[in-house]
Design an enzyme around this catalytic site. Sequence first.
Site, PDB file in Angstrom:
ATOM      1  N   GLN A 116      77.527  10.645  30.418  1.00  0.00           N
ATOM      2  CA  GLN A 116      76.930  10.898  29.097  1.00  0.00           C
ATOM      3  C   GLN A 116      76.035  12.135  29.083  1.00  0.00           C
ATOM      4  O   GLN A 116      75.976  12.861  28.096  1.00  0.00           O
ATOM      5  CB  GLN A 116      76.124   9.661  28.664  1.00  0.00           C
ATOM      6  CG  GLN A 116      75.406   9.869  27.347  1.00  0.00           C
ATOM      7  CD  GLN A 116      74.838   8.589  26.791  1.00  0.00           C
ATOM      8  OE1 GLN A 116      75.551   7.641  26.526  1.00  0.00           O
ATOM      9  NE2 GLN A 116      73.532   8.556  26.630  1.00  0.00           N
ATOM     10  N   ASP A 171      60.230  -1.176  39.879  1.00  0.00           N
ATOM     11  CA  ASP A 171      60.585  -1.204  38.456  1.00  0.00           C
ATOM     12  C   ASP A 171      59.593  -2.098  37.720  1.00  0.00           C
ATOM     13  O   ASP A 171      59.077  -3.079  38.273  1.00  0.00           O
ATOM     14  CB  ASP A 171      62.000  -1.763  38.293  1.00  0.00           C
ATOM     15  CG  ASP A 171      62.471  -1.679  36.853  1.00  0.00           C
ATOM     16  OD1 ASP A 171      62.899  -0.597  36.442  1.00  0.00           O
ATOM     17  OD2 ASP A 171      62.394  -2.678  36.125  1.00  0.00           O
ATOM     18  N   HIS A 182      67.843   0.944  33.705  1.00  0.00           N
ATOM     19  CA  HIS A 182      66.733   0.897  34.661  1.00  0.00           C
ATOM     20  C   HIS A 182      67.096   1.654  35.944  1.00  0.00           C
ATOM     21  O   HIS A 182      66.254   2.307  36.542  1.00  0.00           O
ATOM     22  CB  HIS A 182      66.381  -0.560  34.994  1.00  0.00           C
ATOM     23  CG  HIS A 182      65.710  -1.261  33.853  1.00  0.00           C
ATOM     24  ND1 HIS A 182      64.390  -1.646  33.871  1.00  0.00           N
ATOM     25  CD2 HIS A 182      66.166  -1.627  32.630  1.00  0.00           C
ATOM     26  CE1 HIS A 182      64.073  -2.226  32.719  1.00  0.00           C
ATOM     27  NE2 HIS A 182      65.142  -2.230  31.953  1.00  0.00           N
ATOM     28  N   HIS A 234      72.352   3.676  20.028  1.00  0.00           N
ATOM     29  CA  HIS A 234      71.486   2.493  19.861  1.00  0.00           C
ATOM     30  C   HIS A 234      70.008   2.833  20.113  1.00  0.00           C
ATOM     31  O   HIS A 234      69.159   1.986  19.993  1.00  0.00           O
ATOM     32  CB  HIS A 234      71.944   1.393  20.809  1.00  0.00           C
ATOM     33  CG  HIS A 234      71.751   1.706  22.273  1.00  0.00           C
ATOM     34  ND1 HIS A 234      72.049   2.935  22.830  1.00  0.00           N
ATOM     35  CD2 HIS A 234      71.286   0.953  23.300  1.00  0.00           C
ATOM     36  CE1 HIS A 234      71.785   2.911  24.122  1.00  0.00           C
ATOM     37  NE2 HIS A 234      71.321   1.719  24.430  1.00  0.00           N
ATOM     38  N   ASN A 239      66.963   6.196  27.678  1.00  0.00           N
ATOM     39  CA  ASN A 239      67.612   7.271  28.439  1.00  0.00           C
ATOM     40  C   ASN A 239      68.503   8.098  27.524  1.00  0.00           C
ATOM     41  O   ASN A 239      68.579   9.320  27.659  1.00  0.00           O
ATOM     42  CB  ASN A 239      68.436   6.698  29.593  1.00  0.00           C
ATOM     43  CG  ASN A 239      67.546   6.046  30.626  1.00  0.00           C
ATOM     44  OD1 ASN A 239      66.833   6.735  31.347  1.00  0.00           O
ATOM     45  ND2 ASN A 239      67.542   4.721  30.679  1.00  0.00           N
ATOM     46  N   GLU A 263      68.218  12.084  26.931  1.00  0.00           N
ATOM     47  CA  GLU A 263      69.396  12.929  27.189  1.00  0.00           C
ATOM     48  C   GLU A 263      69.797  13.715  25.932  1.00  0.00           C
ATOM     49  O   GLU A 263      70.216  14.869  26.020  1.00  0.00           O
ATOM     50  CB  GLU A 263      70.552  12.063  27.698  1.00  0.00           C
ATOM     51  CG  GLU A 263      70.297  11.551  29.117  1.00  0.00           C
ATOM     52  CD  GLU A 263      71.097  10.306  29.485  1.00  0.00           C
ATOM     53  OE1 GLU A 263      72.059   9.956  28.763  1.00  0.00           O
ATOM     54  OE2 GLU A 263      70.755   9.662  30.495  1.00  0.00           O
TER      55      GLU A 263
HETATM   56  N1  UDP Z   1      75.641   5.907  30.482  1.00  0.00           N
HETATM   57  C1  UDP Z   1      76.597   6.796  30.910  1.00  0.00           C
HETATM   58  N2  UDP Z   1      77.905   6.515  30.668  1.00  0.00           N
HETATM   59  C2  UDP Z   1      78.319   5.408  30.015  1.00  0.00           C
HETATM   60  C3  UDP Z   1      77.329   4.509  29.560  1.00  0.00           C
HETATM   61  C4  UDP Z   1      76.010   4.792  29.806  1.00  0.00           C
HETATM   62  O1  UDP Z   1      76.274   7.828  31.512  1.00  0.00           O
HETATM   63  O2  UDP Z   1      79.538   5.231  29.846  1.00  0.00           O
HETATM   64  C5  UDP Z   1      74.225   6.172  30.809  1.00  0.00           C
HETATM   65  C6  UDP Z   1      73.475   6.887  29.723  1.00  0.00           C
HETATM   66  O3  UDP Z   1      73.634   8.276  29.835  1.00  0.00           O
HETATM   67  C7  UDP Z   1      72.046   6.438  29.981  1.00  0.00           C
HETATM   68  C8  UDP Z   1      72.208   5.035  30.533  1.00  0.00           C
HETATM   69  O4  UDP Z   1      73.545   4.938  30.989  1.00  0.00           O
HETATM   70  O5  UDP Z   1      71.452   7.252  30.966  1.00  0.00           O
HETATM   71  C9  UDP Z   1      71.961   3.972  29.486  1.00  0.00           C
HETATM   72  O6  UDP Z   1      70.607   3.826  29.297  1.00  0.00           O
HETATM   73  P1  UDP Z   1      69.964   3.662  27.871  1.00  0.00           P
HETATM   74  O7  UDP Z   1      68.498   3.541  28.114  1.00  0.00           O
HETATM   75  O8  UDP Z   1      70.381   4.748  26.960  1.00  0.00           O
HETATM   76  O9  UDP Z   1      70.592   2.328  27.290  1.00  0.00           O
HETATM   77  P2  UDP Z   1      70.914   0.863  27.901  1.00  0.00           P
HETATM   78  O10 UDP Z   1      72.270   0.919  28.476  1.00  0.00           O
HETATM   79  O11 UDP Z   1      69.849   0.550  28.903  1.00  0.00           O
HETATM   80  O12 UDP Z   1      70.868  -0.009  26.692  1.00  0.00           O
HETATM   81  C1  G50 Z   2      65.764  -4.746  27.693  1.00  0.00           C
HETATM   82  C2  G50 Z   2      65.412  -5.466  26.574  1.00  0.00           C
HETATM   83  C3  G50 Z   2      64.181  -5.271  25.991  1.00  0.00           C
HETATM   84  C4  G50 Z   2      63.292  -4.345  26.530  1.00  0.00           C
HETATM   85  C5  G50 Z   2      63.660  -3.610  27.694  1.00  0.00           C
HETATM   86  C6  G50 Z   2      64.889  -3.816  28.266  1.00  0.00           C
HETATM   87  C7  G50 Z   2      62.767  -2.597  28.351  1.00  0.00           C
HETATM   88  C8  G50 Z   2      61.338  -2.489  28.055  1.00  0.00           C
HETATM   89  C9  G50 Z   2      60.559  -2.347  29.327  1.00  0.00           C
HETATM   90  O1  G50 Z   2      65.252  -3.126  29.372  1.00  0.00           O
HETATM   91  O2  G50 Z   2      63.209  -1.878  29.191  1.00  0.00           O
HETATM   92  C10 G50 Z   2      60.191  -3.653  29.936  1.00  0.00           C
HETATM   93  C11 G50 Z   2      61.190  -4.557  30.317  1.00  0.00           C
HETATM   94  C12 G50 Z   2      60.822  -5.769  30.910  1.00  0.00           C
HETATM   95  C13 G50 Z   2      59.470  -6.067  31.113  1.00  0.00           C
HETATM   96  C14 G50 Z   2      58.511  -5.162  30.752  1.00  0.00           C
HETATM   97  C15 G50 Z   2      58.874  -3.950  30.157  1.00  0.00           C
HETATM   98  O3  G50 Z   2      59.113  -7.236  31.661  1.00  0.00           O
HETATM   99  O4  G50 Z   2      66.269  -6.351  26.046  1.00  0.00           O
HETATM  100  O5  G50 Z   2      62.133  -4.171  25.930  1.00  0.00           O
END
Ligand code: UDP
Ligand code: G50
Length: 474
Positions: free
Chosen positions: A353, A126, A29, A368, A372, A376
Site C-alpha cells: 500500500q 506494544d 500494530h 477506513h 497507518n 501513508e
Molecule cells: N496494508 C498493506 N497491504 C494490504 C493491506 C494493508 O500494505 O493489502 C498495510 C497498510 O499500508 C497499513 C497497514 O497494513 O500500513 C494497515 O494498518 P491501518 O492502521 O491502516 O489499518 P488496520 O489494518 O490496522 O485496520
Molecule cells: C483496534 C480497535 C480499536 C482501537 C485500536 C485497535 C487501537 C487503539 C490503540 O488497534 O489501536 C490501543 C489499542 C488497545 C489498547 C490501547 C490502545 O489497549 O478495534 O482503538
Amino acid sequence: MAPPEMLSSGEQDRGAPHVVFIPSAGMGHLLPFFRFITALSSHDVDISVVTVLPTVTTAEADHFAALFTALPRIRRINFNLLPLDASAFPGADPFFLRWESLRRSAHLLGPLLAGATPSMSAVITDVTLASQVIPIVKDELHLSCHILFPSSTTMLSLCAYFPTYLDGANADHVVSDVDVPGVRRFTKATLPQALHDPNNLFTKQFVANGRGFTKADGFLLNTFEALEPEAIAALRGGKVIPCFPPVFTVAPLKSMIPADSEKVGAGSPMAWLDEQPARSVVYVAFGNRCAVTLDQIREIAAGLETSSFRFLWVLKTTVVDREDTVELKDVLGDGFLERMQGRGLVTKAWVDQEAVLNHPAVGLFLSHSGWNSVVEAAVGGVPLLAWPRFGDHRVNATAMVSGGVGVWMEHWSWDGEDRLVSGEEIGEKVKEVMADETVRARVAKVREEAAKAVAEGGSSYRSMQEFVAKLKAN
Ligand code: UDP
Ligand code: G50
C-alpha cells in the site's frame, strides 16, 4: 559506538545497547514496529524481537519472515503463549483474544528475557500489552520500558485520559461524550464502539493500559509534528494527564524490505498503475481486518462504476485473511469484473500500500482511516476520503481532517448500525473529492511537512536521535 576519545569524562564504553521489542498482533500494530526496528537497526544497536507463532493471520507470518530475512542480525526470541479458553469470550475479535492471551502470558517474559544474551538494556512494547509488561520490565528486570503507540496521538490522548474520565464525572460508568483536555471533545458516537461497554474485553484492556501509562519511560509516536500538533503538545504539556512520560515523534517511518507477496511483477497492481494516467485512479482499501458486508460491497462497486474513474480496490471480506476464501466474481455480482476490465483492478491479495500511495497514478484514497493508512496517504500526498468502520477509526478521522489529509464522511455507516450507504452517494462523493483542488493542495503541503520531519534536522529526525541517545546513555 563512539570511539573512546569521544566519551565524556566518567562515561564508560558500554557496548551497543540491546533492545528487545515486544510486538502485539494485527498488521496495523506490526508494521509500525517492523518499520521502527528497521530504522533502529542502522544505529549500532543490538535488537531482539519477541515472536509468537503461529500468528493470527498469514500476512503477519509473511512479514515476520521478511523482517528476519532482511535483517539477519536481529535475534528472534520465541515466546509460547499459555492456552486461552476463547469460549469465555463469545464473539470476541480474534485480535483482542490474541492481545488477551499475550497479556495473560506476560509473566513468562521475565524469566525468558532475564536469560537473553547479551544482557538487555531496554524494552519497547506494544501499547496493547503495556499494563502487563511495564511492571515486569521495570520491577523485575530493572530495565527501561518504552511504549510504541501505533495509532494516532489523538487516540493516545483519549486512551491516557479515559480512566480519569471514568473515575471522575461518571461513577455509574455510563460513557458519553469525552472532552480530552487540550485536545478535543469526542462525541459518544466517535468513540470506539467497544468503549460504550465497560465489560467489553477491549475496554478492560484499554483502561488497564491507560492507567499504566505514567509508569512507562516514554512513548514512541507514529506521527509527526505538523500532523497532530495539538495532541502532541497537550501530552507534552501535561494537559491530558499530569506527568505524562516523554514522547518521541518518529513518523513517517520508511517501509521495511517488502515481503515476498509484495514483489512487483507483470499483472501486479503496481505494473497496472504504471499504465494509468497521473492522478486518475481511486485507490480503495479498508485495512487488514474490516469485513465489509456483501450488500455494502455491492454498493461500493456500483459507486465506483458510476463515478467513471479508474480504480484499484483491495477487497477483504473477513477479519482474518486465511478465512477469506470467497471468489471475487461471487462477491461482486454478475458481470462487474467483465464490465470494469481495463478500467478497474480488484484484488484480495496483499498489496504494498505504501508503494501504491506513492504512485503518481493514484488520485484519491477511499479508506477506513486506520492510522497507518492516514500517515501513508499524507506521505504520498493523496487526499483521503475517510469512511471509518470501527474502533479508533473515527478518532483518527478527527485528526486526519484537522491535519489536512482529507475529508471524513461523518454520516456514513459505522459497524453496529444497520444502514447501507448507496452506490449513488459513494460515486457522487468520489467525483466531488477527485475534483477538489483545495483538499489536494492541503495534502500536498502535509506531504512536504512529512518529508521535512524525517529529513536531517527535522522534528522526527531529532526525536529519533534523542531516543537513540537515551538508549545509549542507559
Ligand atoms: N496494508 C498493506 N497491504 C494490504 C493491506 C494493508 O500494505 O493489502 C498495510 C497498510 O499500508 C497499513 C497497514 O497494513 O500500513 C494497515 O494498518 P491501518 O492502521 O491502516 O489499518 P488496520 O489494518 O490496522 O485496520
Ligand atoms: C483496534 C480497535 C480499536 C482501537 C485500536 C485497535 C487501537 C487503539 C490503540 O488497534 O489501536 C490501543 C489499542 C488497545 C489498547 C490501547 C490502545 O489497549 O478495534 O482503538
